[in-house]
Design a protein around this motif. Structure first.
Motif, PDB file in Angstrom:
ATOM      1  N   LEU A 293       5.793   8.969 -14.142  1.00 50.54           N
ATOM      2  CA  LEU A 293       4.387   8.587 -14.305  1.00 50.54           C
ATOM      3  C   LEU A 293       4.128   7.204 -13.735  1.00 50.54           C
ATOM      4  CD1 LEU A 293       3.592   9.796 -17.925  1.00 50.54           C
ATOM      5  CD2 LEU A 293       2.629  10.659 -15.813  1.00 50.54           C
ATOM      6  N   LEU A 294       5.028   6.321 -14.046  1.00 52.54           N
ATOM      7  CA  LEU A 294       4.852   4.964 -13.550  1.00 52.54           C
ATOM      8  C   LEU A 294       4.930   4.910 -12.033  1.00 52.54           C
ATOM      9  CD1 LEU A 294       6.808   2.941 -16.220  1.00 52.54           C
ATOM     10  CD2 LEU A 294       4.446   2.644 -15.594  1.00 52.54           C
ATOM     11  N   GLN A 295       5.768   5.763 -11.495  1.00 50.44           N
ATOM     12  CA  GLN A 295       5.858   5.816 -10.042  1.00 50.44           C
ATOM     13  C   GLN A 295       4.518   6.151  -9.413  1.00 50.44           C
ATOM     14  OE1 GLN A 295       8.861   8.560  -8.772  1.00 50.44           O
ATOM     15  NE2 GLN A 295      10.048   7.000  -7.741  1.00 50.44           N
ATOM     16  N   ASP A 296       3.804   7.046 -10.081  1.00 43.16           N
ATOM     17  CA  ASP A 296       2.498   7.402  -9.539  1.00 43.16           C
ATOM     18  C   ASP A 296       1.519   6.247  -9.651  1.00 43.16           C
ATOM     19  OD1 ASP A 296       2.831  10.712 -10.967  1.00 43.16           O
ATOM     20  OD2 ASP A 296       3.484   9.882  -9.032  1.00 43.16           O
ATOM     21  N   LEU A 297       1.678   5.490 -10.691  1.00 42.79           N
ATOM     22  CA  LEU A 297       0.747   4.385 -10.896  1.00 42.79           C
ATOM     23  C   LEU A 297       0.999   3.235  -9.940  1.00 42.79           C
ATOM     24  CD1 LEU A 297       0.367   3.978 -14.747  1.00 42.79           C
ATOM     25  CD2 LEU A 297      -1.389   4.528 -13.102  1.00 42.79           C
ATOM     26  N   VAL A 298       2.237   2.917  -9.793  1.00 40.94           N
ATOM     27  CA  VAL A 298       2.575   1.752  -8.985  1.00 40.94           C
ATOM     28  C   VAL A 298       2.591   2.150  -7.517  1.00 40.94           C
ATOM     29  CG1 VAL A 298       4.343   0.029  -8.531  1.00 40.94           C
ATOM     30  CG2 VAL A 298       3.931   0.809 -10.857  1.00 40.94           C
ATOM     31  N   PRO A 299       1.839   1.492  -6.696  1.00 41.77           N
ATOM     32  CA  PRO A 299       1.829   1.871  -5.290  1.00 41.77           C
ATOM     33  C   PRO A 299       3.120   1.443  -4.611  1.00 41.77           C
ATOM     34  CG  PRO A 299       0.492  -0.058  -5.629  1.00 41.77           C
ATOM     35  CD  PRO A 299       0.925   0.391  -6.980  1.00 41.77           C
ATOM     36  N   GLY A 300       3.560   2.295  -3.712  1.00 45.22           N
ATOM     37  CA  GLY A 300       4.738   1.925  -2.948  1.00 45.22           C
ATOM     38  C   GLY A 300       6.038   2.167  -3.675  1.00 45.22           C
ATOM     39  N   CYS A 301       5.982   2.993  -4.694  1.00 49.38           N
ATOM     40  CA  CYS A 301       7.210   3.249  -5.440  1.00 49.38           C
ATOM     41  C   CYS A 301       7.862   4.555  -5.033  1.00 49.38           C
ATOM     42  CB  CYS A 301       6.904   3.289  -6.931  1.00 49.38           C
ATOM     43  SG  CYS A 301       7.585   1.862  -7.789  1.00 49.38           S
ATOM     44  N   ASN A 302       7.258   5.251  -4.132  1.00 47.82           N
ATOM     45  CA  ASN A 302       7.793   6.564  -3.793  1.00 47.82           C
ATOM     46  C   ASN A 302       9.131   6.468  -3.086  1.00 47.82           C
ATOM     47  OD1 ASN A 302       5.409   7.617  -4.816  1.00 47.82           O
ATOM     48  ND2 ASN A 302       4.388   7.417  -2.834  1.00 47.82           N
ATOM     49  N   LYS A 303       9.299   5.391  -2.368  1.00 40.41           N
ATOM     50  CA  LYS A 303      10.544   5.292  -1.616  1.00 40.41           C
ATOM     51  C   LYS A 303      11.683   4.828  -2.507  1.00 40.41           C
ATOM     52  CE  LYS A 303       7.343   3.588   1.755  1.00 40.41           C
ATOM     53  NZ  LYS A 303       6.746   2.336   2.227  1.00 40.41           N
ATOM     54  N   VAL A 304      11.313   4.174  -3.567  1.00 41.77           N
ATOM     55  CA  VAL A 304      12.350   3.583  -4.407  1.00 41.77           C
ATOM     56  C   VAL A 304      12.889   4.631  -5.358  1.00 41.77           C
ATOM     57  CG1 VAL A 304      12.814   1.868  -6.164  1.00 41.77           C
ATOM     58  CG2 VAL A 304      11.320   1.331  -4.256  1.00 41.77           C
ATOM     59  N   THR A 305      14.185   4.709  -5.443  1.00 43.49           N
ATOM     60  CA  THR A 305      14.793   5.616  -6.416  1.00 43.49           C
ATOM     61  C   THR A 305      15.764   4.834  -7.286  1.00 43.49           C
ATOM     62  OG1 THR A 305      16.424   6.178  -4.751  1.00 43.49           O
ATOM     63  CG2 THR A 305      14.599   7.715  -5.060  1.00 43.49           C
ATOM     64  N   GLY A 306      15.888   5.294  -8.463  1.00 40.61           N
ATOM     65  CA  GLY A 306      16.795   4.613  -9.370  1.00 40.61           C
ATOM     66  C   GLY A 306      16.025   3.774 -10.373  1.00 40.61           C
ATOM     67  N   LYS A 307      16.605   3.717 -11.540  1.00 42.42           N
ATOM     68  CA  LYS A 307      15.890   3.054 -12.625  1.00 42.42           C
ATOM     69  C   LYS A 307      15.686   1.576 -12.359  1.00 42.42           C
ATOM     70  CE  LYS A 307      17.001   5.513 -16.825  1.00 42.42           C
ATOM     71  NZ  LYS A 307      17.770   5.444 -18.054  1.00 42.42           N
ATOM     72  N   ALA A 308      16.746   0.911 -11.940  1.00 42.69           N
ATOM     73  CA  ALA A 308      16.667  -0.541 -11.843  1.00 42.69           C
ATOM     74  C   ALA A 308      15.628  -0.964 -10.812  1.00 42.69           C
ATOM     75  CB  ALA A 308      18.043  -1.106 -11.501  1.00 42.69           C
ATOM     76  N   LEU A 309      15.682  -0.326  -9.658  1.00 44.42           N
ATOM     77  CA  LEU A 309      14.740  -0.700  -8.617  1.00 44.42           C
ATOM     78  C   LEU A 309      13.314  -0.366  -9.025  1.00 44.42           C
ATOM     79  CD1 LEU A 309      16.855   0.527  -5.592  1.00 44.42           C
ATOM     80  CD2 LEU A 309      16.422  -1.822  -6.273  1.00 44.42           C
ATOM     81  N   MET A 310      13.173   0.780  -9.654  1.00 45.95           N
ATOM     82  CA  MET A 310      11.836   1.153 -10.123  1.00 45.95           C
ATOM     83  C   MET A 310      11.314   0.127 -11.106  1.00 45.95           C
ATOM     84  SD  MET A 310       9.926   3.673  -9.370  1.00 45.95           S
ATOM     85  CE  MET A 310       9.073   3.708 -10.935  1.00 45.95           C
ATOM     86  N   LEU A 311      12.180  -0.264 -12.009  1.00 48.02           N
ATOM     87  CA  LEU A 311      11.747  -1.257 -12.990  1.00 48.02           C
ATOM     88  C   LEU A 311      11.373  -2.568 -12.311  1.00 48.02           C
ATOM     89  CD1 LEU A 311      14.176  -0.709 -15.970  1.00 48.02           C
ATOM     90  CD2 LEU A 311      11.724  -0.438 -15.980  1.00 48.02           C
ATOM     91  N   ASP A 312      12.134  -2.925 -11.302  1.00 43.93           N
ATOM     92  CA  ASP A 312      11.790  -4.140 -10.572  1.00 43.93           C
ATOM     93  C   ASP A 312      10.403  -4.032  -9.955  1.00 43.93           C
ATOM     94  OD1 ASP A 312      15.142  -4.919  -9.396  1.00 43.93           O
ATOM     95  OD2 ASP A 312      13.959  -5.689 -11.087  1.00 43.93           O
ATOM     96  N   GLU A 313      10.160  -2.895  -9.338  1.00 42.16           N
ATOM     97  CA  GLU A 313       8.846  -2.701  -8.716  1.00 42.16           C
ATOM     98  C   GLU A 313       7.733  -2.775  -9.745  1.00 42.16           C
ATOM     99  OE1 GLU A 313       9.507  -2.841  -4.940  1.00 42.16           O
ATOM    100  OE2 GLU A 313       7.555  -2.094  -5.633  1.00 42.16           O
ATOM    101  N   ILE A 314       7.991  -2.124 -10.856  1.00 41.38           N
ATOM    102  CA  ILE A 314       6.964  -2.112 -11.902  1.00 41.38           C
ATOM    103  C   ILE A 314       6.702  -3.524 -12.389  1.00 41.38           C
ATOM    104  CG2 ILE A 314       6.503  -1.372 -14.256  1.00 41.38           C
ATOM    105  CD1 ILE A 314       8.177   1.145 -13.535  1.00 41.38           C
TER     106      ILE A 314
END
Lengths: 465, 183
Positions: A293-314
């Motif tokens: 869900l957060l991936q959809d909210l945060v722009p530019g998160c589609n390329k990022v995989t993995g919890k840590a990187l996603m959390l960083d983006e968020i």
């Protein structure tokens, strides 16, 4: 008659082994469990533990033949070769004899061997039980096998264990149609006690149960089948559990429904693994759902995989949004306070403009990464603008580009202005002096004429501090 | 002034977060402007800035209501005198009552959902702790939530922040163009 032969056979066996056995006493001792066990414990333990499989087979055939024929003369073979059936709970288990495999080929022999192994077990109450089985069992061979396999007397050393397990496997297959790859030796009837994971403990538990079991059997011969049946089922479950626990499969454990009596067994032992792993799995699934869900909210998160990187983006995104809010509030504060906030007009146009402005924050976000150098250039531009215009505010558009940089700079340098704000709004982080000055230079001063005055003000502020 | 809440134009979306936020924020801004001493000094400007920022956070939180943990955390932080400044006075009593109940629940939540109770979990969870902590600091009220809840609250918080930014830029755009007339 058979009984007598059997008993005599039993009596005949230990006589050559140990001097301490009397025929007469042995007859009685066969009936009395405690004495029997004690006697035969000692006798068995005295026996050397290793034996060849061929000798076992020979023993079996001999004994069975003798039992059928009614003579006990051939019990000579026993003393040297009956050792594998000694109660090896006191001795180390003998090495598994290789020709065991040949033994399992013959189902009839397996049957007999099972019966005999029952006979040769530590507790001779098992023998009585086996005898009872033999008595009633002409027609119901599978039932016999069933009983035999679940009998407590099958509490042998590992050598006999394997044989028994083979037998049991066959019986289990034919009786229960189970699909499992049954483990070697864990088909022990459990009376509801916890079955430990290690085979040693299982052995000991088996032995415990074997002591208690014959009493039940002697009391309830009629119910034996049902009990064994139940125990068979439970054996399956326990076996499955054993396997699983031994292999420590936490992921793909098939949660078969255990019979009601044994739920507590499963829960108790599985608590370390089952509920924990299940709960963890559920938790992980929840977390991954929300990350999506957060991936959809945060722009530019589609390329990022993995919890840590996603959390960083968020985290970056939330920080940038917060900075945007701060900057906008700063700008709003600079807007001429005399302006009338006409609600209706604003709302109307706001709704019209909503779609237009949705793009703006997303534009501003990627600009966050722009360098601070841009910021200073734009500051100078704006100073020029201010000097040129007597306008109270700067033109908005060029500032949009700067907002991001200013936001970033502000975000970085925010913490230290508490001394200025402690009297007003203590809970908010403050500005640093440099930022204040830059803001002033950016044109938050309403009049360029007052520019110097404002700067004097800031210097005064410095002194006051 | 009449209560502008009742005078929503027909094109306005009824009671979306944006409209609620916009209404409250504009009301707060009005009050701030009315209270403004018009000094234009640096300190005044700074105060105004901070007040407006506080107003934006508070009105966003009140627009969301006490349904969300982060909004409750923001509402808790606001000192009482500020509440009146930001148009809380009418809703104060309700909110205080609600917040009392919520505080009771919060204590329960703290003991139950405390992230410190995660000792049973594997070491894998320790690896993401740094980012988790950062996130907890960012999201208001995030320190007392377990991770799942934190992610939920973060998602909602991001939505609301976005809405906030949009509304504020709208307001800014509408307030500033009038100045262009004086070019």
């Amino acid at each position: 008659m058979d009984k007598d032969y059997f008993m005599n056979g039993g009596g005949g066996i230990p006589i050559p082994w140990s001097g301490g056995m009397n025929c007469t006493s042995s007859n009685q001792s066969f009936i009395d469990p405690n004495s029997v066990t004690s006697h035969f414990d000692s006798s068995f333990s005295s026996m050397p533990s290793s034996a060849a499989a061929a000798s076992e087979a020979f023993i079996l055939r001999e004994l069975i033949g003798k039992l059928g024929g009614g003579g006990i003369g051939s019990s000579i073979a026993f003393p040297a070769t009956a050792t594998p059936f000694s109660g090896a709970h006191n001795t180390t288990p003998p090495p598994p004899p290789p020709p065991l495999h040949s033994l399992s080929g013959d189902p009839g022999f397996a049957e007999r061997a099972a019966k005999f192994s029952c006979f040769g077990s530590r507790s001779f109450n098992g023998r009585t039980a086996a005898f009872e089985m033999m008595n009633g069992s002409a027609a119901a061979a599978p039932a016999d096998m069933h009983r035999v396999s679940s009998s407590p007397c099958l509490n042998p050393p590992a050598a006999a264990e394997k044989k028994i397990s083979l037998i049991r496997r066959q019986t289990q297959v034919e009786y229960n149609n189970s699909n499992e790859d049954s483990s070697v030796s864990e088909q022990i009837p459990s009376t509801g006690e916890t079955v430990s994971k290690t085979s040693n403990e299982l052995n000991s538990s088996r032995k415990r149960k074997s002591v208690s079991r014959p009493k039940d059997r002697s009391i309830n011969p009629s119910n034996k089948r049902t009990k064994d049946h139940q125990n068979k089922d439970d054996d399956d479950e326990d076996e499955e559990e054993d396997e699983n626990s031994k292999q420590k499969t936490t992921d793909q454990k098939p949660p078969a429904e255990p019979p009601k009596d044994y739920i507590h067994v499963r829960a108790r032992r599985g608590q370390a693994t089952d509920s924990h792993s299940l709960a963890e799995r559920v938790r992980r699934e929840k977390i991954s759902e929300r990350m999506k869900l957060l991936q959809d909210l945060v722009p530019g998160c589609n390329k990022v995989t993995g919890k840590a990187l996603m959390l960083d983006e968020i985290i970056n995104y939330v920080q940038s949004l917060q900075r945007q809010v701060e900057f906008l509030s700063m700008k709003l504060s600079s807007v001429n306070p005399g302006l009338d906030f006409n609600m209706e007009n604003l709302l109307l146009s706001k709704d019209n403009m909503v779609q237009q402005n949705t793009s703006v924050p997303q534009q501003m976000y990627p600009l966050d990464s722009s360098s601070p150098a841009l910021f200073h250039q734009n500051v100078q531009q704006l100073q020029n603008n201010n000097n040129n215009n007597n306008n109270s505010t700067i033109c908005v558009e060029p500032i949009h580009i700067d907002h991001a940089t200013l936001c970033r700079n502000l975000g970085i340098q925010l913490p230290c202005l508490d001394r200025f704000t402690h009297d007003i709004l203590p809970q908010f982080p403050g500005f640093s002096e440099d930022d204040l000055q830059s803001i002033v230079q950016m044109g938050f001063a309403q009049n360029p004429a007052n520019f110097s005055a404002v700067q004097n003000q800031t210097s005064n502020m410095k002194v006051e501090r | 002034m009449t209560d502008h809440k009742n005078h929503l134009p027909s094109t306005a979306k009824p009671s979306s977060i944006k409209t609620r936020f916009a209404i409250k924020f504009l009301q707060a801004m009005k009050k701030l402007n009315n209270n403004n001493k018009n000094k234009n000094t640096m300190s005044e400007k700074h105060k105004r800035y901070l007040a407006i920022r506080a107003a934006s956070h508070a009105s966003m939180a009140s627009a969301v209501g006490p349904r969300r943990a982060w909004s409750r955390a923001v509402l808790r932080k606001i000192p009482h005198h500020q509440k009146q400044l930001h148009y809380y006075s009418l809703m104060n009593k309700q909110r205080i009552r609600r917040r009392r109940n919520i505080r009771r629940n919060r204590i329960f939540l703290i003991t139950r959902g405390n992230p410190n109770n995660r000792e049973n979990y594997d070491h894998e969870e320790d690896e993401e702790n740094e980012e988790e902590e950062d996130l907890r600091e960012l999201v208001p009220g995030g320190k007392e939530m377990d991770f799942c809840r934190l992610l939920n609250e973060t998602a909602h918080y991001i939505k609301c922040l976005r809405a906030q930014v949009q509304v504020m830029t709208n307001i800014l755009d509408h307030s500033s163009p009038s100045n262009f007339l004086y070019k």
